[in-house]
Design a protein around this motif. Sequence first.
Motif, PDB file in Angstrom:
ATOM      1  N   PHE A 155       1.893 -18.220  16.918  1.00  0.00           N
ATOM      2  CA  PHE A 155       0.491 -18.069  17.300  1.00  0.00           C
ATOM      3  C   PHE A 155      -0.079 -19.429  17.682  1.00  0.00           C
ATOM      4  O   PHE A 155       0.269 -20.452  17.091  1.00  0.00           O
ATOM      5  CB  PHE A 155      -0.329 -17.457  16.161  1.00  0.00           C
ATOM      6  CG  PHE A 155       0.073 -16.051  15.818  1.00  0.00           C
ATOM      7  CD1 PHE A 155       0.034 -15.051  16.780  1.00  0.00           C
ATOM      8  CD2 PHE A 155       0.500 -15.724  14.543  1.00  0.00           C
ATOM      9  CE1 PHE A 155       0.415 -13.753  16.479  1.00  0.00           C
ATOM     10  CE2 PHE A 155       0.881 -14.427  14.228  1.00  0.00           C
ATOM     11  CZ  PHE A 155       0.841 -13.442  15.200  1.00  0.00           C
ATOM     12  N   ASP A 156      -0.982 -19.413  18.666  1.00  0.00           N
ATOM     13  CA  ASP A 156      -1.578 -20.648  19.168  1.00  0.00           C
ATOM     14  C   ASP A 156      -2.977 -20.888  18.617  1.00  0.00           C
ATOM     15  O   ASP A 156      -3.350 -22.027  18.337  1.00  0.00           O
ATOM     16  CB  ASP A 156      -1.653 -20.611  20.701  1.00  0.00           C
ATOM     17  CG  ASP A 156      -0.292 -20.411  21.341  1.00  0.00           C
ATOM     18  OD1 ASP A 156       0.612 -21.212  21.061  1.00  0.00           O
ATOM     19  OD2 ASP A 156      -0.135 -19.445  22.118  1.00  0.00           O
ATOM     20  N   LEU A 157      -3.770 -19.807  18.493  1.00  0.00           N
ATOM     21  CA  LEU A 157      -5.176 -19.926  18.113  1.00  0.00           C
ATOM     22  C   LEU A 157      -5.521 -18.973  16.977  1.00  0.00           C
ATOM     23  O   LEU A 157      -4.904 -17.910  16.833  1.00  0.00           O
ATOM     24  CB  LEU A 157      -6.090 -19.608  19.303  1.00  0.00           C
ATOM     25  CG  LEU A 157      -5.896 -20.384  20.607  1.00  0.00           C
ATOM     26  CD1 LEU A 157      -6.850 -19.865  21.670  1.00  0.00           C
ATOM     27  CD2 LEU A 157      -6.085 -21.874  20.391  1.00  0.00           C
ATOM     28  N   VAL A 158      -6.529 -19.361  16.203  1.00  0.00           N
ATOM     29  CA  VAL A 158      -7.151 -18.484  15.215  1.00  0.00           C
ATOM     30  C   VAL A 158      -8.623 -18.349  15.598  1.00  0.00           C
ATOM     31  O   VAL A 158      -9.293 -19.351  15.870  1.00  0.00           O
ATOM     32  CB  VAL A 158      -7.034 -19.048  13.786  1.00  0.00           C
ATOM     33  CG1 VAL A 158      -7.799 -18.164  12.803  1.00  0.00           C
ATOM     34  CG2 VAL A 158      -5.580 -19.149  13.369  1.00  0.00           C
ATOM     35  N   VAL A 159      -9.121 -17.116  15.633  1.00  0.00           N
ATOM     36  CA  VAL A 159     -10.506 -16.844  16.035  1.00  0.00           C
ATOM     37  C   VAL A 159     -11.228 -16.157  14.881  1.00  0.00           C
ATOM     38  O   VAL A 159     -10.698 -15.213  14.278  1.00  0.00           O
ATOM     39  CB  VAL A 159     -10.545 -15.957  17.299  1.00  0.00           C
ATOM     40  CG1 VAL A 159     -11.980 -15.607  17.672  1.00  0.00           C
ATOM     41  CG2 VAL A 159      -9.851 -16.667  18.458  1.00  0.00           C
ATOM     42  N   THR A 160     -12.442 -16.635  14.570  1.00  0.00           N
ATOM     43  CA  THR A 160     -13.203 -16.088  13.444  1.00  0.00           C
ATOM     44  C   THR A 160     -14.659 -15.841  13.834  1.00  0.00           C
ATOM     45  O   THR A 160     -15.131 -16.290  14.878  1.00  0.00           O
ATOM     46  CB  THR A 160     -13.188 -17.058  12.244  1.00  0.00           C
ATOM     47  OG1 THR A 160     -14.007 -18.201  12.548  1.00  0.00           O
ATOM     48  CG2 THR A 160     -11.784 -17.521  11.911  1.00  0.00           C
ATOM     49  N   HIS A 161     -15.365 -15.133  12.936  1.00  0.00           N
ATOM     50  CA  HIS A 161     -16.819 -14.985  12.977  1.00  0.00           C
ATOM     51  C   HIS A 161     -17.401 -15.641  11.726  1.00  0.00           C
ATOM     52  O   HIS A 161     -18.300 -15.100  11.085  1.00  0.00           O
ATOM     53  CB  HIS A 161     -17.214 -13.504  12.993  1.00  0.00           C
ATOM     54  CG  HIS A 161     -17.303 -12.924  14.367  1.00  0.00           C
ATOM     55  ND1 HIS A 161     -17.034 -11.600  14.628  1.00  0.00           N
ATOM     56  CD2 HIS A 161     -17.630 -13.470  15.558  1.00  0.00           C
ATOM     57  CE1 HIS A 161     -17.188 -11.358  15.920  1.00  0.00           C
ATOM     58  NE2 HIS A 161     -17.555 -12.472  16.498  1.00  0.00           N
ATOM     59  N   ALA A 162     -16.896 -16.798  11.364  1.00  0.00           N
ATOM     60  CA  ALA A 162     -17.238 -17.413  10.084  1.00  0.00           C
ATOM     61  C   ALA A 162     -18.736 -17.698   9.956  1.00  0.00           C
ATOM     62  O   ALA A 162     -19.352 -17.374   8.938  1.00  0.00           O
ATOM     63  CB  ALA A 162     -16.436 -18.703   9.896  1.00  0.00           C
ATOM     64  N   TYR A 163     -19.337 -18.291  10.977  1.00  0.00           N
ATOM     65  CA  TYR A 163     -20.758 -18.630  10.873  1.00  0.00           C
ATOM     66  C   TYR A 163     -21.603 -17.373  10.721  1.00  0.00           C
ATOM     67  O   TYR A 163     -22.518 -17.307   9.895  1.00  0.00           O
ATOM     68  CB  TYR A 163     -21.218 -19.421  12.093  1.00  0.00           C
ATOM     69  CG  TYR A 163     -22.711 -19.686  12.083  1.00  0.00           C
ATOM     70  CD1 TYR A 163     -23.253 -20.639  11.227  1.00  0.00           C
ATOM     71  CD2 TYR A 163     -23.569 -18.958  12.896  1.00  0.00           C
ATOM     72  CE1 TYR A 163     -24.621 -20.865  11.190  1.00  0.00           C
ATOM     73  CE2 TYR A 163     -24.936 -19.177  12.866  1.00  0.00           C
ATOM     74  CZ  TYR A 163     -25.457 -20.131  12.013  1.00  0.00           C
ATOM     75  OH  TYR A 163     -26.813 -20.342  11.972  1.00  0.00           O
TER      76      TYR A 163
END
Length: 224
Positions: free
Chosen positions: A41-49
């Motif tokens: 995997f290259d990227l991790v995407v979140t909705h943390a904020y």
Amino acid sequence: MNSPHIPIEWLYIGAAGEHYVMSECFRHNMEAFKLPIDRGFDLVVTHAYRHMRAQSTQASAEASPSVDMPFYMQVKSRQVVLTTPEKGDARPAWEGTFIIKTTDLELICRTPNAMLVCVLFIENRGEMLLSRTALAWWMSSAYVETLKRKKHFIPSNDGNCVELPVRYVEPAANTSYNQNPYVTLRRQNYSTDAKVGDLANGTLLDKGFFDLRLLGTPQSYAPS
């Protein structure tokens, strides 16, 4: 030392594709992080904020998204020049493949919150200018598994990689109606006399595949 099997421009276009996807995630109010170690995997995407704000304010309107996060992305990129037909009404087009390691494909398929993202950097050469258009689409783990089952991924001779055949056709200019990006994922021909690599029509992606705001929502396979 660079691998003799990988053209040097591919190394840089890969990084360009990852940063383009990260930029699109930022534009749609998500966080995106580049993993320091490439193990599928290259990227991790979140909705943390958004999640932390909802927790601190108890604002139901900003509750955490219902889709599973974080998302793990494998990003594949190509830089292409469209072929312009010499005559007729056919529009400029490109046909080629995205190459992915077999082990990475298996990892995506068995990771429910993973996805494969393809990026096309399209070079437009006019008389007065040189411009580039970027086009990206995402495919969920479940959708990638469907593509695999329907023979869209064609094995390489050594079995270490697979190729995803893609056809892009430029939308018509000066038209009054909305158009989807014309991206078709082609597949292995099923006919009895077909050889490995002989292609048939596959599926034309609808506009939802190109909208990163819809990450994690169900995707349906529609044969073209």
